[in-house]
Scaffold this motif. Structure first.
Motif, short mmCIF file in Angstrom:
data_model
loop_
_atom_site.label_atom_id
_atom_site.label_comp_id
_atom_site.label_asym_id
_atom_site.label_seq_id
_atom_site.Cartn_x
_atom_site.Cartn_y
_atom_site.Cartn_z
N SER A 18 31.54 -14.27 -64.09
CA SER A 18 31.26 -15.69 -64.33
C SER A 18 29.89 -15.88 -64.97
N ASP A 19 29.01 -14.91 -64.77
CA ASP A 19 27.68 -14.97 -65.38
C ASP A 19 27.74 -14.90 -66.90
N ASP A 20 28.77 -14.28 -67.43
CA ASP A 20 28.86 -14.12 -68.89
C ASP A 20 29.54 -15.30 -69.58
N ILE A 21 30.06 -16.19 -68.79
CA ILE A 21 30.88 -17.27 -69.36
C ILE A 21 30.01 -18.31 -70.07
N VAL A 22 30.47 -18.71 -71.26
CA VAL A 22 29.82 -19.76 -72.04
C VAL A 22 30.79 -20.94 -72.04
N SER A 23 30.45 -21.98 -71.34
CA SER A 23 31.41 -23.07 -71.16
C SER A 23 30.73 -24.42 -71.26
N ALA A 24 31.48 -25.39 -71.78
CA ALA A 24 31.00 -26.78 -71.79
C ALA A 24 31.88 -27.62 -70.86
N PHE A 25 32.48 -26.97 -69.90
CA PHE A 25 33.44 -27.63 -69.00
C PHE A 25 34.52 -28.35 -69.81
N GLU A 26 35.05 -27.60 -70.78
CA GLU A 26 36.08 -28.10 -71.67
C GLU A 26 37.41 -28.23 -70.92
N GLY A 27 38.38 -28.84 -71.59
CA GLY A 27 39.70 -29.00 -70.97
C GLY A 27 39.73 -30.20 -70.04
N ASN A 28 40.69 -30.19 -69.11
CA ASN A 28 40.89 -31.36 -68.24
C ASN A 28 41.00 -32.62 -69.08
N SER A 29 41.71 -32.54 -70.20
CA SER A 29 41.77 -33.70 -71.10
C SER A 29 42.84 -34.68 -70.64
N LYS A 53 48.83 -35.81 -75.10
CA LYS A 53 47.82 -34.93 -74.50
C LYS A 53 46.62 -34.91 -75.45
N HIS A 54 45.56 -35.60 -75.04
CA HIS A 54 44.42 -35.81 -75.94
C HIS A 54 43.47 -34.62 -75.94
N CYS A 55 43.92 -33.49 -76.52
CA CYS A 55 43.06 -32.30 -76.57
C CYS A 55 41.83 -32.52 -77.47
N GLY A 56 41.89 -33.56 -78.32
CA GLY A 56 40.75 -33.82 -79.21
C GLY A 56 39.62 -34.57 -78.54
N ILE A 57 39.86 -35.08 -77.33
CA ILE A 57 38.77 -35.75 -76.62
C ILE A 57 38.05 -34.64 -75.84
N SER A 58 37.17 -33.98 -76.55
CA SER A 58 36.64 -32.71 -76.08
C SER A 58 35.23 -32.53 -76.62
N HIS A 59 34.59 -31.47 -76.21
CA HIS A 59 33.19 -31.24 -76.57
C HIS A 59 32.93 -31.34 -78.08
N THR A 60 33.72 -30.64 -78.90
CA THR A 60 33.51 -30.72 -80.35
C THR A 60 34.64 -31.50 -81.04
N GLY A 61 35.46 -32.18 -80.26
CA GLY A 61 36.43 -33.08 -80.85
C GLY A 61 37.73 -32.45 -81.30
N SER A 62 38.06 -31.27 -80.78
CA SER A 62 39.39 -30.72 -81.06
C SER A 62 39.77 -29.72 -79.96
N PHE A 63 41.05 -29.32 -80.01
CA PHE A 63 41.55 -28.36 -79.00
C PHE A 63 40.90 -26.98 -79.14
N LYS A 64 40.18 -26.76 -80.23
CA LYS A 64 39.62 -25.42 -80.46
C LYS A 64 38.61 -25.02 -79.37
N ASP A 65 38.03 -26.01 -78.70
CA ASP A 65 37.08 -25.69 -77.63
C ASP A 65 37.73 -24.81 -76.56
N LEU A 66 39.02 -25.05 -76.33
CA LEU A 66 39.72 -24.33 -75.26
C LEU A 66 39.74 -22.83 -75.52
N GLY A 67 39.98 -22.46 -76.77
CA GLY A 67 40.02 -21.04 -77.11
C GLY A 67 38.63 -20.47 -77.32
N MET A 68 37.73 -21.32 -77.83
CA MET A 68 36.43 -20.78 -78.22
C MET A 68 35.55 -20.45 -77.01
#
Ligand SMILES: Cc1ncc(COP(=O)(O)O)c(C=O)c1O
Ligand SMILES: N[C@@H](CCOP(=O)(O)O)C(=O)O
Length: 529
Positions: free
Chosen positions: A164-175, A196-211
């Motif tokens: 968990s120390d290596d994880i880089v997260s913006a608490f994405e998801g839970n859209s 399912k509003h995956c675009g209401i996210s840190h950078t505005g698209s579902f790509k945050d989930l994979g990134m």
């Protein structure tokens, strides 16, 4: 580190015109050592992990949530120690024993095919579906590191072995799974339409989930002294936005290849603002994809496009979330706009894992929706899966899916076959009308979601999707990234398009009488509510 390179930082003029800011900059070989990090700051606590030092922000109580996770030994809970995942050739003969550790830098199998992240299902199956449902449900809406993220709340199914120390997260998801009540009733006579509003996210698209997954793994690789000097992608806008944000958060250099003048201004400015090294290249997305593949095979730049199967591990959590949001009831249909075609497979995989691991007893039927101007999957489907041909993708308002040679074509076909799926397409007029209609009911969607809604309208009209079917349309990006398309539409400024739902502003003189005149005229024509 085997070899490393120092790239000159982007050097924009003081008053740059945005469209000309990304320039072709020279790469100067030299030595660069990147310090892997946890998203961190200045103050008090620091600790050593592997060979790097991590410094974390302290909360007012003196501990960051990362520290708290360590303290509670959440970093590697003992029950997780049996879970593992590895790369295997995608959809290969089960007798093939070829596999790779996720700590290897590899994107293709020996035969040149796609890879897939394979989880150890026998270890996961030691826990019943009810255990997983309860575990995932218990983590929603919390701030504990890293489980407050919609992706990392499913960590055991995503990257079970990462610290968990290596994880880089913006608490994405839970859209938001939005009940599209008015759109459903007014245009489709449906009660069970959900977006399912995956675009209401840190950078505005579902790509945050994979990134978050990919950049976390890169952070780990850098800590392991693997030869990685940065992360790169080709992009129609959203992948680059997510990549640059997560890399910036971790202090990892990012490199993005964009097709010049083919993405929205809002998308272009995202990687620029996040400090990525942005190349605006005079080609289309498929040309950029070809170039990034060649470059990442020559330089120690890690490939972040969905050719890299790590991305899909994060994206699949949106499917799990949908089930969770329906209290583990399975919808009848899920409609996903498709371009490079990683996401349709990611959705399939999320649903498949939930079924296989006993959380639900079936999976929904999937629909992949393409713009008619960039429709290689649709044409393949219509040929009865006989004849795949890449196409030259034409301009579309759904610019993020202007892709003619999708890298994940095999994954998409597999997902659609396994889910008794369908492929639909939408013309420019259809997708823009659908977007305007959705917006008129209170949404503010992107043109890609317009493609998906338009596919739904066609499937409702033909009776394939029934009035009572519970249907989820995946909204992939925030409408605010695509305002120019909306401005063009509402100004009636699109060649050969009727713009039937345009709602242009009314110019009126600044006096009471003129304002009253236009209002009275409008009110006399407007139906009463
Ligand atoms: C907003 C948006 N919608 C849909 C897609 C399609 O996703 P995929 O490429 O995984 O098919 C993309 C990217 O391609 C996108 O950026
Ligand atoms: N729409 C994508 C296209 C690239 O897709 P990827 O999932 O393979 O990265 C983008 O936003 O760039």
């Amino acid at each position: 580190m085997a070899s490393s390179y120092l790239f000159q930082s982007p050097n924009f003029s003081t008053n740059p015109k945005l469209s000309s800011t990304p320039t072709t900059l020279k790469a100067t070989p030299s030595f660069l050592s990147i310090k892997a990090s946890s998203p961190s700051s200045s103050s008090s606590s620091s600790s050593s992990s592997n060979n790097t030092t991590t410094t974390t922000t302290t909360t007012s109580k003196g501990n960051s949530i990362r520290d708290e996770a360590r303290r509670q030994n959440l970093t590697n809970p003992p029950q997780n120690q049996n879970f593992s995942a590895k790369y295997v050739p995608f959809n290969d003969d089960p007798a093939n024993t070829e596999s790779y550790s996720l700590d290897e830098i590899i994107y293709r199998s020996q035969s040149g095919g796609l890879l897939d992240v394979q989880h150890d299902f026998s270890a996961l199956k030691e826990f019943p579906g009810s255990y997983w449902r309860a575990l995932f449900d218990s983590r929603v809406g919390k701030t504990s590191w890293p489980y407050g993220s919609g992706v990392w709340s499913k960590k055991e199914w995503v990257l079970p072995e990462i610290s968990s120390d290596d994880i880089v997260s913006a608490f994405e998801g839970n859209s938001n799974l939005f009940w599209a009540e008015r759109f459903g009733k007014q245009f489709l006579e449906m009660n069970e339409l959900w977006v399912k509003h995956c675009g209401i996210s840190h950078t505005g698209s579902f790509k945050d989930l994979g990134m978050t997954v990919l950049v976390s793994q890169v952070n780990r690789l850098i800590k392991m002294n693997k030869p990685v000097v940065g992360v790169g992608c080709a992009s129609t806008g959203d992948t680059s936005a997510a990549l640059s944000a997560y890399c910036a958060s971790a202090g990892i250099p990012s490199f993005v290849f964009l097709p010049a003048n083919k993405i929205s201004m809002a998308q272009l400015v995202q990687p620029i603002a996040n400090g990525a090294y942005v190349l605006s290249i005079d080609t289309d997305f498929d040309g950029c994809m070809q170039l990034i593949r060649e470059v990442t095979s020559e330089l120690p730049i890690y490939l972040a496009n969905s050719l890299n199967s790590l991305r899909l591990e994060g994206q699949k959590t949106a499917a799990i979330e949908i089930l969770q949001q329906f209290d583990w009831e399975v919808p009848d249909w899920v409609i996903v706009p498709g371009g490079n075609l990683g996401n349709i497979y990611a959705f399939y995989k999320g649903f498949y894992m939930c079924k296989e691991l006993g959380l639900v007893d079936k999976i929904p039927r999937l629909v992949c929706a393409q713009a008619a101007n960039a429709n290689p999957l649709y044409l393949y489907y219509k040929s009865g899966w006989k004849d795949f041909k890449a196409v030259k993708a034409n301009r579309t308002f759904a610019s993020a899916i202007q892709i003619g040679d999708p890298v994940s074509i095999d994954r998409a076909v597999y997902a659609l076959k396994q889910s008794n799926g369908i492929v639909e397409e939408a013309t420019e007029e259809e997708l823009m009308d659908a977007m305007a209609q959705a917006d008129s009911t209170g949404m503010f969607i992107c043109p890609h979601t317009g493609v998906a809604l338009s596919a739904l309208m066609k499937l409702r009209k033909s009776g394939v999707i029934r009035q009572t079917d519970r249907t989820v349309v995946v909204s992939t990006a925030h409408g605010l990234k695509f305002t120019q398309s909306k401005i063009d539409y509402h100004s009636n400024n699109i060649k050969d398009m009727a713009c039937r739902f345009a709602n242009p502003p009314v110019s009126v003189k600044a006096d009471f009488g003129s304002v009253m005149d236009v209002l009275k005229k409008y009110l006399s024509k407007t139906p009463k509510y």
